[in-house]
Design a protein around this motif. Structure first.
Motif, PDB file in Angstrom:
ATOM      1  N   ALA A  32     -12.037 -30.334  27.984  1.00  0.00           N
ATOM      2  CA  ALA A  32     -11.781 -31.608  28.665  1.00  0.00           C
ATOM      3  C   ALA A  32     -10.675 -31.471  29.708  1.00  0.00           C
ATOM      4  CB  ALA A  32     -11.388 -32.671  27.641  1.00  0.00           C
ATOM      5  N   VAL A  33      -9.848 -30.435  29.585  1.00  0.00           N
ATOM      6  CA  VAL A  33      -8.741 -30.237  30.527  1.00  0.00           C
ATOM      7  C   VAL A  33      -9.134 -29.313  31.667  1.00  0.00           C
ATOM      8  CG1 VAL A  33      -6.360 -29.418  30.759  1.00  0.00           C
ATOM      9  CG2 VAL A  33      -7.073 -30.614  28.674  1.00  0.00           C
ATOM     10  N   PHE A  34      -9.736 -28.152  31.332  1.00  0.00           N
ATOM     11  CA  PHE A  34     -10.015 -27.129  32.346  1.00  0.00           C
ATOM     12  C   PHE A  34     -11.484 -27.051  32.741  1.00  0.00           C
ATOM     13  CE2 PHE A  34      -6.310 -25.630  29.945  1.00  0.00           C
ATOM     14  CZ  PHE A  34      -5.391 -25.462  30.974  1.00  0.00           C
ATOM     15  N   GLY A  35     -12.338 -27.758  32.033  1.00  0.00           N
ATOM     16  CA  GLY A  35     -13.768 -27.645  32.304  1.00  0.00           C
ATOM     17  C   GLY A  35     -14.452 -26.890  31.194  1.00  0.00           C
ATOM     18  N   ALA A  36     -15.635 -27.354  30.791  1.00  0.00           N
ATOM     19  CA  ALA A  36     -16.301 -26.817  29.613  1.00  0.00           C
ATOM     20  C   ALA A  36     -16.695 -25.355  29.775  1.00  0.00           C
ATOM     21  CB  ALA A  36     -17.539 -27.652  29.294  1.00  0.00           C
ATOM     22  N   ASP A  37     -17.009 -24.927  31.004  1.00  0.00           N
ATOM     23  CA  ASP A  37     -17.491 -23.558  31.215  1.00  0.00           C
ATOM     24  C   ASP A  37     -16.412 -22.632  31.776  1.00  0.00           C
ATOM     25  OD1 ASP A  37     -20.060 -24.239  30.354  1.00  0.00           O
ATOM     26  OD2 ASP A  37     -20.634 -24.930  32.367  1.00  0.00           O
ATOM     27  N   SER A  38     -15.181 -23.069  31.804  1.00  0.00           N
ATOM     28  CA  SER A  38     -14.117 -22.246  32.393  1.00  0.00           C
ATOM     29  C   SER A  38     -13.623 -21.201  31.397  1.00  0.00           C
ATOM     30  CB  SER A  38     -12.943 -23.130  32.834  1.00  0.00           C
ATOM     31  OG  SER A  38     -12.339 -23.743  31.705  1.00  0.00           O
ATOM     32  N   ALA A  39     -13.137 -20.073  31.946  1.00  0.00           N
ATOM     33  CA  ALA A  39     -12.573 -19.023  31.099  1.00  0.00           C
ATOM     34  C   ALA A  39     -11.290 -19.482  30.438  1.00  0.00           C
ATOM     35  CB  ALA A  39     -12.319 -17.765  31.939  1.00  0.00           C
ATOM     36  N   ALA A  40     -10.524 -20.333  31.128  1.00  0.00           N
ATOM     37  CA  ALA A  40      -9.266 -20.820  30.553  1.00  0.00           C
ATOM     38  C   ALA A  40      -9.527 -21.611  29.280  1.00  0.00           C
ATOM     39  CB  ALA A  40      -8.531 -21.691  31.577  1.00  0.00           C
ATOM     40  N   ALA A  41     -10.577 -22.461  29.299  1.00  0.00           N
ATOM     41  CA  ALA A  41     -10.883 -23.264  28.117  1.00  0.00           C
ATOM     42  C   ALA A  41     -11.278 -22.377  26.942  1.00  0.00           C
ATOM     43  CB  ALA A  41     -12.005 -24.255  28.438  1.00  0.00           C
ATOM     44  N   TRP A  42     -12.123 -21.384  27.194  1.00  0.00           N
ATOM     45  CA  TRP A  42     -12.565 -20.517  26.102  1.00  0.00           C
ATOM     46  C   TRP A  42     -11.464 -19.552  25.648  1.00  0.00           C
ATOM     47  CZ3 TRP A  42     -16.344 -21.673  23.118  1.00  0.00           C
ATOM     48  CH2 TRP A  42     -17.455 -22.366  23.593  1.00  0.00           C
ATOM     49  N   ALA A  43     -10.668 -19.034  26.600  1.00  0.00           N
ATOM     50  CA  ALA A  43      -9.576 -18.129  26.225  1.00  0.00           C
ATOM     51  C   ALA A  43      -8.543 -18.857  25.368  1.00  0.00           C
ATOM     52  CB  ALA A  43      -8.923 -17.554  27.479  1.00  0.00           C
ATOM     53  N   LEU A  44      -8.188 -20.083  25.767  1.00  0.00           N
ATOM     54  CA  LEU A  44      -7.231 -20.862  24.972  1.00  0.00           C
ATOM     55  C   LEU A  44      -7.840 -21.276  23.628  1.00  0.00           C
ATOM     56  CD1 LEU A  44      -5.596 -23.080  27.732  1.00  0.00           C
ATOM     57  CD2 LEU A  44      -4.554 -21.185  26.484  1.00  0.00           C
ATOM     58  N   SER A  45      -9.149 -21.415  23.591  1.00  0.00           N
ATOM     59  CA  SER A  45      -9.802 -21.718  22.314  1.00  0.00           C
ATOM     60  C   SER A  45      -9.690 -20.534  21.357  1.00  0.00           C
ATOM     61  CB  SER A  45     -11.278 -22.064  22.551  1.00  0.00           C
ATOM     62  OG  SER A  45     -11.411 -23.216  23.367  1.00  0.00           O
ATOM     63  N   VAL A  46      -9.797 -19.319  21.909  1.00  0.00           N
ATOM     64  CA  VAL A  46      -9.609 -18.121  21.082  1.00  0.00           C
ATOM     65  C   VAL A  46      -8.176 -18.055  20.574  1.00  0.00           C
ATOM     66  CG1 VAL A  46      -9.609 -15.601  21.107  1.00  0.00           C
ATOM     67  CG2 VAL A  46     -11.453 -16.846  22.233  1.00  0.00           C
ATOM     68  N   VAL A  47      -7.222 -18.390  21.444  1.00  0.00           N
ATOM     69  CA  VAL A  47      -5.814 -18.416  21.022  1.00  0.00           C
ATOM     70  C   VAL A  47      -5.615 -19.462  19.923  1.00  0.00           C
ATOM     71  CG1 VAL A  47      -3.450 -18.900  21.768  1.00  0.00           C
ATOM     72  CG2 VAL A  47      -4.969 -17.578  23.238  1.00  0.00           C
ATOM     73  N   GLY A  48      -6.238 -20.639  20.099  1.00  0.00           N
ATOM     74  CA  GLY A  48      -6.140 -21.678  19.073  1.00  0.00           C
ATOM     75  C   GLY A  48      -6.755 -21.241  17.758  1.00  0.00           C
ATOM     76  N   LEU A  49      -7.883 -20.535  17.833  1.00  0.00           N
ATOM     77  CA  LEU A  49      -8.506 -19.984  16.622  1.00  0.00           C
ATOM     78  C   LEU A  49      -7.543 -19.037  15.911  1.00  0.00           C
ATOM     79  CD1 LEU A  49     -10.963 -19.248  14.779  1.00  0.00           C
ATOM     80  CD2 LEU A  49     -11.565 -17.532  16.507  1.00  0.00           C
ATOM     81  N   THR A  50      -6.864 -18.198  16.684  1.00  0.00           N
ATOM     82  CA  THR A  50      -5.903 -17.253  16.101  1.00  0.00           C
ATOM     83  C   THR A  50      -4.777 -17.981  15.395  1.00  0.00           C
ATOM     84  OG1 THR A  50      -6.384 -15.812  17.986  1.00  0.00           O
ATOM     85  CG2 THR A  50      -4.516 -15.215  16.580  1.00  0.00           C
TER      86      THR A  50
END
Length: 339
Positions: A32-50
């Motif tokens: 919702a912040v960086f865009g659903a298909d952006s690398a930033a959203a998915w990279a930060l999601s991996v960090v959040g998972l960690t």
């Protein structure tokens, strides 16, 4: 072969749902912040998972620290047993296990966080791998989200790319190489931090110390060799996990070090300096010179207690001698000055 495949699928399926559920949950926030298909959203999601996984493993980490500390502290006793029963392996093993049980030490507890994390690591690896190669998702990661995750643009490539993949550009290979180096370095520094700061001198020799030294060099080498084949999204997870471990271990060693270690002596010095800063100037000066606070402040002298007259009976007071001139009516001569 299908039997082992079914067992692996039975074990990994709950992990797919666990990892994908946390990953998708974070993605709904960052997307919702960086865009659903952006690398930033998915990279930060991996960090959040960690962060979620490592926070859940804190009780195991505390158990690991306690076990590792006990292993260090009982090394002198282990050496005594080795000298006493070195000729009898069975007796030595029995006495060593009795010592572990008596002190509440589990020699395998130090590996628990790593052992628990490895299935999660492989689950994330399979999620990325299936999304990249088969365009399929697992668990809560739908096929559409899997494609978005694997193909998220990242420095001219995608999160599915690795150092050895053909689809990545030179910039992707550089980023992957940097992440592999960081992952390897943090693995080495974490183990080195434990050995140099929180291990007593007498625990630096013996079988346990040799195992720690072996892990110090073997684990980073394993991750360096295997890391070049990991997708960038997976390397992000492991690098973030290593950085978390370094910070968590630094806090524990700094605030609750093992006795008779460099970290323990450093904490004693900090405590003394803190006490000196919050004390009086005399106490601070005594702390700087190595004196104690008890000798730094002199108490004012107490007045001598007043001597009470000796009690006398009424008859003694009536018959007591009266003060008067000496016999003969002569006054006593004054004493001559010796000078």
């Amino acid at each position: 072969m299908s039997f082992f495949s079914d067992i692996g699928h039975f074990i990994m399926t709950p992990l797919y749902y666990l990892v994908s559920g946390v990953l998708v949950g974070w993605h709904s926030v960052w997307g919702a912040v960086f865009g659903a298909d952006s690398a930033a959203a998915w990279a930060l999601s991996v960090v959040g998972l960690t962060v979620v996984i490592r926070a859940a493993l804190i009780p195991l980490f505390v158990k690991q620290i306690k076990s590792s500390r006990n292993m260090q502290l009982i090394q002198p006793k282990v050496k005594e047993l080795q000298k006493k029963y070195g000729h009898d392996r069975e007796k030595l093993a029995a006495e060593t296990m009795a010592l572990y049980k008596e002190t509440g030490t589990n020699p395998f507890a130090s590996c628990l966080p790593l052992i628990i994390q490895m299935p999660i690591f492989f689950a994330l690896f399979r999620l990325v791998d299936h999304a990249a190669k088969q365009n399929q998702g697992h668990g809560f990661l739908t096929d559409k989200l899997a494609l978005s995750f694997a193909n998220a643009p990242f420095f001219g490539g995608a999160l599915k790319n690795s150092f050895t993949s053909d689809g990545g550009s030179i910039s992707v290979k550089i980023i992957a190489a940097v992440l592999v180096v960081v992952m390897t370095a943090t693995t080495f520094l974490t183990q080195r931090q434990l050995m140099s700061k929180n291990m007593p001198a007498d625990a630096m020799t013996g079988q346990y110390a040799q195992q720690q030294k072996m892990l110090l060099y073997v684990l980073p080498l394993v991750f360096a060799v295997g890391g070049i084949a990991f997708p960038i999204g997976v390397i992000l997870y492991w690098t973030t996990s290593n950085i978390w471990t370094m910070g968590q271990q630094f806090w524990v060693i700094r605030n609750n070090p093992a006795p008779n270690t460099e970290a323990f002596r450093a904490k004693e010095r900090r405590d003394a300096e803190k006490a000196a800063r919050h004390g009086t100037p005399e106490i601070a000066a005594a702390a700087e010179t190595g004196g104690g606070a008890a000798t730094a402040v002199e108490e004012p002298p107490k007045p001598a207690p007043r001597q009470q007259p000796k009690k006398q009976s009424r008859s003694q007071r009536k018959s007591g001698p009266k003060a008067g001139p000496p016999a003969g009516g002569q006054k006593p001569k004054p004493k001559e000055d010796p000078a």
